[in-house]
Design a protein around this motif. Structure first.
Motif, PDB file in Angstrom:
ATOM      1  N   ASN A  43       0.751  -1.193   0.055  1.00  0.00           N
ATOM      2  CA  ASN A  43      -0.083   0.014  -0.125  1.00  0.00           C
ATOM      3  C   ASN A  43       0.903   1.197   0.007  1.00  0.00           C
ATOM      4  N   TYR A  44       1.768   1.524   1.090  1.00  0.00           N
ATOM      5  CA  TYR A  44       2.749   2.400   1.048  1.00  0.00           C
ATOM      6  C   TYR A  44       3.390   2.860  -0.345  1.00  0.00           C
ATOM      7  N   LEU A  45       4.161   1.558  -0.796  1.00  0.00           N
ATOM      8  CA  LEU A  45       4.734   1.643  -2.025  1.00  0.00           C
ATOM      9  C   LEU A  45       4.090   2.145  -3.450  1.00  0.00           C
ATOM     10  N   ALA A  46       2.711   1.874  -3.393  1.00  0.00           N
ATOM     11  CA  ALA A  46       1.658   2.108  -4.299  1.00  0.00           C
ATOM     12  C   ALA A  46       1.389   3.814  -4.385  1.00  0.00           C
ATOM     13  N   MET A  47       1.176   4.110  -2.971  1.00  0.00           N
ATOM     14  CA  MET A  47       1.039   5.480  -2.524  1.00  0.00           C
ATOM     15  C   MET A  47       2.345   6.360  -3.074  1.00  0.00           C
ATOM     16  N   ARG A  48       3.329   5.851  -2.749  1.00  0.00           N
ATOM     17  CA  ARG A  48       4.708   6.715  -3.073  1.00  0.00           C
ATOM     18  C   ARG A  48       4.855   6.942  -4.653  1.00  0.00           C
ATOM     19  N   TYR A  49       4.515   5.686  -5.441  1.00  0.00           N
ATOM     20  CA  TYR A  49       4.508   5.865  -6.987  1.00  0.00           C
ATOM     21  C   TYR A  49       3.567   6.646  -7.565  1.00  0.00           C
ATOM     22  N   LEU A  50       2.188   6.574  -6.735  1.00  0.00           N
ATOM     23  CA  LEU A  50       1.378   7.716  -7.188  1.00  0.00           C
ATOM     24  C   LEU A  50       1.646   9.202  -6.962  1.00  0.00           C
ATOM     25  N   TRP A  51       2.378   9.292  -5.817  1.00  0.00           N
ATOM     26  CA  TRP A  51       2.870  10.680  -5.452  1.00  0.00           C
ATOM     27  C   TRP A  51       3.837  11.132  -6.554  1.00  0.00           C
ATOM     28  N   SER A  52       4.761  10.366  -6.931  1.00  0.00           N
ATOM     29  CA  SER A  52       5.770  10.482  -8.108  1.00  0.00           C
ATOM     30  C   SER A  52       4.794  10.896  -9.381  1.00  0.00           C
ATOM     31  N   ASP A  53       3.919  10.180  -9.481  1.00  0.00           N
ATOM     32  CA  ASP A  53       3.142  10.289 -10.894  1.00  0.00           C
ATOM     33  C   ASP A  53       2.633  11.964 -10.843  1.00  0.00           C
ATOM     34  N   SER A  54       1.907  12.099  -9.518  1.00  0.00           N
ATOM     35  CA  SER A  54       1.479  13.487  -9.348  1.00  0.00           C
ATOM     36  C   SER A  54       2.513  14.514  -9.507  1.00  0.00           C
ATOM     37  N   LEU A  55       3.678  14.417  -9.185  1.00  0.00           N
ATOM     38  CA  LEU A  55       4.528  15.389  -9.317  1.00  0.00           C
ATOM     39  C   LEU A  55       4.810  15.525 -10.722  1.00  0.00           C
ATOM     40  N   THR A  56       5.168  14.478 -11.541  1.00  0.00           N
ATOM     41  CA  THR A  56       5.856  14.518 -12.861  1.00  0.00           C
ATOM     42  C   THR A  56       4.297  15.060 -13.758  1.00  0.00           C
ATOM     43  N   GLY A  57       3.293  14.299 -13.548  1.00  0.00           N
ATOM     44  CA  GLY A  57       2.228  14.561 -14.541  1.00  0.00           C
ATOM     45  C   GLY A  57       1.326  15.505 -14.162  1.00  0.00           C
ATOM     46  N   GLY A  58       1.186  15.993 -12.964  1.00  0.00           N
ATOM     47  CA  GLY A  58       0.582  17.146 -12.381  1.00  0.00           C
ATOM     48  C   GLY A  58      -0.922  16.431 -11.722  1.00  0.00           C
ATOM     49  N   VAL A  59      -1.506  17.435 -10.872  1.00  0.00           N
ATOM     50  CA  VAL A  59      -2.483  16.956 -10.142  1.00  0.00           C
ATOM     51  C   VAL A  59      -3.847  18.008 -10.583  1.00  0.00           C
TER      52      VAL A  59
END
Length: 160
Positions: A43-59
């Motif tokens: 779960n934590y790793l998935a959340m970290r991946y989602l956060w990096s996607d948000s930083l690079t792709g935008g929110v």
């Protein structure tokens, strides 16, 4: 708004902002017995991946309005000595983001499967020159986002 987003994101990744589980703070990754890898759960790793996607792709908010997006070309231009050279670009971004020295095979992987996936080194240099000339980031934004996602989701970034 950004503070609440950051606080929530850090908590969802297993590292509550300003709330370490110990008065000494978060344990270093090398400390016995758990080597602080206890926070690496699916779960934590998935959340970290989602956060990096948000930083690079935008929110965006629920209406599609972009709340924030990292300006990758500007970041690279500000932090790299020669962004038109894919080898220099990847090396300097890895040096900036990853606290260990990577071998050339790993750097080549970030370059070939991230930045240059689908284009040549010469093609990247041409695209970067075009960006500098006309300010249109369309050609360089997607390769940079892909490279940063691969770096930010790598074991080297996540563990060290």
């Amino acid at each position: 708004a950004y503070g609440g987003t950051l606080t929530s994101a850090m908590g969802g990744q297993g590292m509550p902002f300003h709330e370490p589980y110990d008065v000494a703070g978060f344990d270093p990754y090398y400390q016995f017995p758990g080597f602080n890898r206890l926070w690496i759960t699916p779960n934590y790793l998935a959340m970290r991946y989602l956060w990096s996607d948000s930083l690079t792709g935008g929110v965006a908010d629920i209406n599609g309005l972009e709340l924030f997006k990292m300006d990758m070309p500007l970041f690279v231009q500000s932090n790299c000595s020669d962004p038109s050279n894919p080898d220099i670009l990847v090396k300097e971004m890895c040096d900036l983001l990853i606290p260990i020295d990577l071998d050339q095979t790993r750097l080549d992987d970030y370059r070939d499967n991230g930045l240059l996936s689908g284009i040549t080194g010469g093609g990247w240099s041409t695209d970067w020159a075009t960006y500098l000339q006309n300010g249109n980031a369309m050609l360089v934004e997607q390769p940079l986002e892909k490279m940063f996602r691969i770096i930010l989701q790598s074991p080297e970034f996540q563990i060290y």
